[in-house]
Write a protein that holds these residues in place. Structure first.
Motif: not given
Length: 277
Positions: A74, A77, A150-151, A233
């Motif tokens: 996690h 990515t 988002r990340r 997430e």
């Protein structure tokens, strides 16, 4: 050095690990502020993970405490092959070790800090020093542009927290303004974590201490919203954390049950062995 020895052990068996956190972060620290670490976090390719686990277990007898990761799970990515191709070999005198390039490692450090629920304020120094002492060719597009929007928000907010609480100078970075926009709930959550007298511990570590176990159970009555958001997430800008809290609670039930069960079985086995002697 332990890291060189560990890499040698894995390489003898055809496995090339990547060192993350710990020593990989410590190399950006100034001598006046050394970063200490007990175990080594080594990430390996998914195809090598089972064999690497056997090697890591046997290495314990040689005094090598290794926390093994199945790729980066996690924490990032970006594809493993991409990370490996862009990784860096560092000469430590007695041999070489492999680490992520600075941009990739900064992403991992940010996400790992969030996954821990922002509980360890001191680990913001990892982010502080990597940015403050980053290589001249540090590529901000590589740091943020390789992951989802988002990340990207996760990363910017974590760097922003290092700026807010550790005094990280971002004036010469392209995120200096965005890093000031930190959700109020996130600021409240980290400050509550830092002020809490009861730090979060795995239940299997305190299951035999009733007082500590009860404190950990009470602590879980109010789930950590940072950890739950990241593990689901989620978006840092969502209007509520409740759905992330519920989702992650159910997500963690079985893994937690298995860890506690294994701990109990180990305790029973140890007790039986002791009685049979």
């Amino acid at each position: 050095m332990r890291a060189v020895k560990a890499f040698s052990v894995f390489r003898e068996r055809g496995i090339e690990p990547i060192l993350i956190k710990g020593l990989a972060a410590a190399r950006f620290y100034p001598e006046a502020h050394p970063r200490l670490s007990i175990d080594m976090d080594l990430a390996v390719a998914a195809d090598d993970f089972i064999n690497a686990g056997i090697i890591a277990h046997s290495a314990e007898t040689d005094g090598l405490a290794i926390d093994l990761h199945n790729e980066l799970r996690h924490l990032d990515t970006v594809a493993w092959n991409d990370l490996l191709e862009n990784s860096v070999l560092i000469d430590l005198g007695g041999g070489t070790i492999r680490v992520l390039r600075a941009e990739d490692h900064l992403r991992v450090l940010c996400v790992h800090w969030l996954t821990d629920g922002g509980s360890n304020k001191e680990r913001l120094w990892d982010i502080y020093y990597l940015i403050a002492n980053r290589p001249p060719d540090f590529n901000w597009d590589r740091f943020m542009g390789t992951v989802s929007e988002r990340r990207q928000r996760w990363l910017i907010c974590t760097v922003g927290l290092a700026h807010r609480y550790m005094g990280l100078d971002l004036s010469d970075t392209p995120i200096k303004e965005k890093a000031l926009d930190i959700p109020k709930w996130l600021i409240n959550a980290v400050e509550n974590e830092w002020s809490s007298e009861t730090k979060a511990l795995p239940l299997e570590n305190v299951i035999y201490d009733r007082k500590k176990l009860w404190k950990q159970i009470l602590r879980r009555v109010h789930p950590n919203p940072i950890r739950d958001t990241i593990e689901m997430e989620g978006s840092l800008d969502a209007k509520t954390r409740i759905f992330y809290n519920i989702g992650n609670t159910f997500k963690r039930i079985m893994p937690s049950y298995r860890r506690i069960s294994n701990s109990l079985k180990g305790r029973i086995l140890e007790k039986n062995l002791t009685q049979s002697r």
